[in-house]
Motif scaffolding. Structure first.
Motif, PDB file in Angstrom:
ATOM      1  N   LYS A   9       7.526  52.978 -17.729  1.00 15.57           N
ATOM      2  CA  LYS A   9       7.839  51.815 -16.903  1.00 15.57           C
ATOM      3  C   LYS A   9       8.453  52.265 -15.581  1.00 15.57           C
ATOM      4  O   LYS A   9       9.314  53.144 -15.555  1.00 15.57           O
ATOM      5  N   TYR A  51       9.677  50.687 -11.465  1.00 17.40           N
ATOM      6  CA  TYR A  51      10.003  49.462 -10.730  1.00 17.40           C
ATOM      7  C   TYR A  51       9.251  49.454  -9.414  1.00 17.40           C
ATOM      8  O   TYR A  51       9.386  50.374  -8.603  1.00 17.40           O
ATOM      9  N   ASP A  52       8.431  48.433  -9.212  1.00 14.44           N
ATOM     10  CA  ASP A  52       7.638  48.276  -7.997  1.00 14.44           C
ATOM     11  C   ASP A  52       8.497  47.578  -6.946  1.00 14.44           C
ATOM     12  O   ASP A  52       8.731  46.363  -7.018  1.00 14.44           O
ATOM     13  N   ARG A  89       6.705  44.718  -4.828  1.00 15.49           N
ATOM     14  CA  ARG A  89       6.467  43.443  -5.520  1.00 15.49           C
ATOM     15  C   ARG A  89       7.699  42.954  -6.281  1.00 15.49           C
ATOM     16  O   ARG A  89       7.669  41.891  -6.889  1.00 15.49           O
ATOM     17  N   ASP A  90       8.763  43.764  -6.253  1.00 17.40           N
ATOM     18  CA  ASP A  90      10.027  43.388  -6.882  1.00 17.40           C
ATOM     19  C   ASP A  90       9.833  43.035  -8.357  1.00 17.40           C
ATOM     20  O   ASP A  90      10.251  41.973  -8.827  1.00 17.40           O
ATOM     21  N   ARG A  91       9.194  43.971  -9.068  1.00 15.56           N
ATOM     22  CA  ARG A  91       8.964  43.726 -10.487  1.00 15.56           C
ATOM     23  C   ARG A  91       8.745  45.046 -11.215  1.00 15.56           C
ATOM     24  O   ARG A  91       8.444  46.070 -10.605  1.00 15.56           O
ATOM     25  N   GLU A  92       8.894  45.005 -12.516  1.00  8.23           N
ATOM     26  CA  GLU A  92       8.663  46.182 -13.344  1.00  8.23           C
ATOM     27  C   GLU A  92       7.183  46.278 -13.694  1.00  8.23           C
ATOM     28  O   GLU A  92       6.536  45.266 -13.973  1.00  8.23           O
ATOM     29  N   VAL A  93       6.639  47.498 -13.666  1.00 12.16           N
ATOM     30  CA  VAL A  93       5.225  47.692 -13.991  1.00 12.16           C
ATOM     31  C   VAL A  93       5.086  48.827 -15.002  1.00 12.16           C
ATOM     32  O   VAL A  93       5.944  49.710 -15.093  1.00 12.16           O
TER      33      VAL A  93
END
Length: 334
Positions: free
Chosen positions: A78, A80-81, A84-88
């Motif tokens: 995992k 952190y993008d 895009r301010d989100r976990e990927v």
């Protein structure tokens, strides 16, 4: 990674992290540590098992089906993008060596879109191990621990000059001050230039083929060394270096080159002008042409230029050819 106080540091040797490289034969990254007491570079190999890697969007199953060369492990990780301010979720591909990631037509980055595949492996290693070049460390066994600064003194400076900063900003500035105020060492360095006897006056000798004799090498060291090595040729004329230079004449090119290699290994820093493209490649390839064992030649060649097995090489031609140096440092004077 732990840190050590000044009192603890006095019990240990101080080293400066001088550089990092990859040894293809050993299959490991290694660090160049400068012992400031004797200005000698020591080599420490990685013992953590760190390997080159990259990230892709494809699933673990999709990557496995591709049967990529040099892959030793595939796992999901995992990240952190920030855009895009989100976990990927990404698939991490761990490879056997840097060339499996990038550098050949069969490399992973040539087969699929990959992230962190263009970062030179030695930089990736330094970042992952949280190591900062050119700051002092102590060596505890095979673990490097940074020499701690006087944090209380740094905080007082911040409170005095930046009283209105937020706690987070103060923390960032504290880290930067600690880095910029870290102890510096006085480096022993050597400037080197070679001359090659070409049978055709208008032809520049090829550093890759290195068929022509090295007939002169001039060296100036920060420790007072001022030497010129000359190879005796059929039309050789004796010269006197006077009080400025010591002239040494050699009857045998192999012996002269061996001595040059020994001198190079005495210095942590070697400076040349166009040494990436000519002087150092020529010295290495000429030694190989004359059957000098490779372990006696301290010069390493790569896509990025010429370096040294222990020390570092600075090509002043590349330095002064840098547009930022030309414009900002020298105001377009050349």
């Amino acid at each position: 990674m732990g840190q050590t106080s000044l009192d603890e540091h006095l019990k240990f040797k101080t080293y400066f992290l001088f550089g990092c490289a990859y040894d293809g034969k050993e299959g490991k990254a290694y660090l160049k540590l400068l012992d400031i007491e004797n200005n000698q570079v020591e080599i420490i190999y990685d013992e953590s098992g760190h390997k080159p890697y990259c990230y892709v969007l494809e699933s673990l199953e999709e990557v496995e089906k591709l049967k990529l060369q040099g892959v030793v492990k595939i796992e999901v990780e995992k990240k952190y993008d920030l855009f895009r301010d989100r976990e990927v979720k990404l698939t991490k591909i761990i490879a056997s060596d840097p060339l499996a990631i990038g550098g050949t037509s069969a490399s992973i980055r040539e087969k699929m879109k990959a992230w962190e595949a263009d970062i030179p492996y030695h930089l990736c290693y330094l970042y992952d191990m949280r190591l900062i070049p050119s700051i002092p460390y102590r060596l505890d066994g095979k673990i490097l621990e940074p020499l701690e600064q006087d944090r209380e003194k740094i905080r007082k400076v911040i409170e005095k000059y930046f009283p209105d900063l937020s706690r987070d900003d103060r923390k960032v500035i504290e880290e930067w001050i600690a880095l910029m105020e870290a102890e510096h060492c006085k480096l022993k360095h050597l400037s080197l230039d070679i001359e090659v006897l070409s049978p055709v006056a208008t032809r520049v000798p090829s550093p890759d083929k290195a068929r022509d004799k090295v007939v002169a090498v001039s060296m100036v060291g920060s420790d007072g060394r001022r030497e010129v090595y000359l190879l005796k040729t059929p039309n050789f004329i004796e010269v006197d270096g006077g009080s400025e230079f010591t002239v040494k004449v050699f009857d045998d090119e192999v012996e002269m080159l061996k001595k040059i290699y020994e001198v190079i290994e005495e210095y942590p820093v070697v400076a040349t002008f166009n040494g990436d493209d000519f002087d150092l490649p020529y010295l290495r390839h000429r030694g190989e042409q004359l059957k000098i064992p490779k372990d006696k030649i301290p010069i390493i060649l790569s896509r990025e230029g010429a370096s040294l097995r222990k020390g570092i090489h600075i090509d002043l031609y590349r330095l002064f050819n840098n547009k930022s140096i030309q414009v900002y440092a020298f105001d377009n004077k050349y």
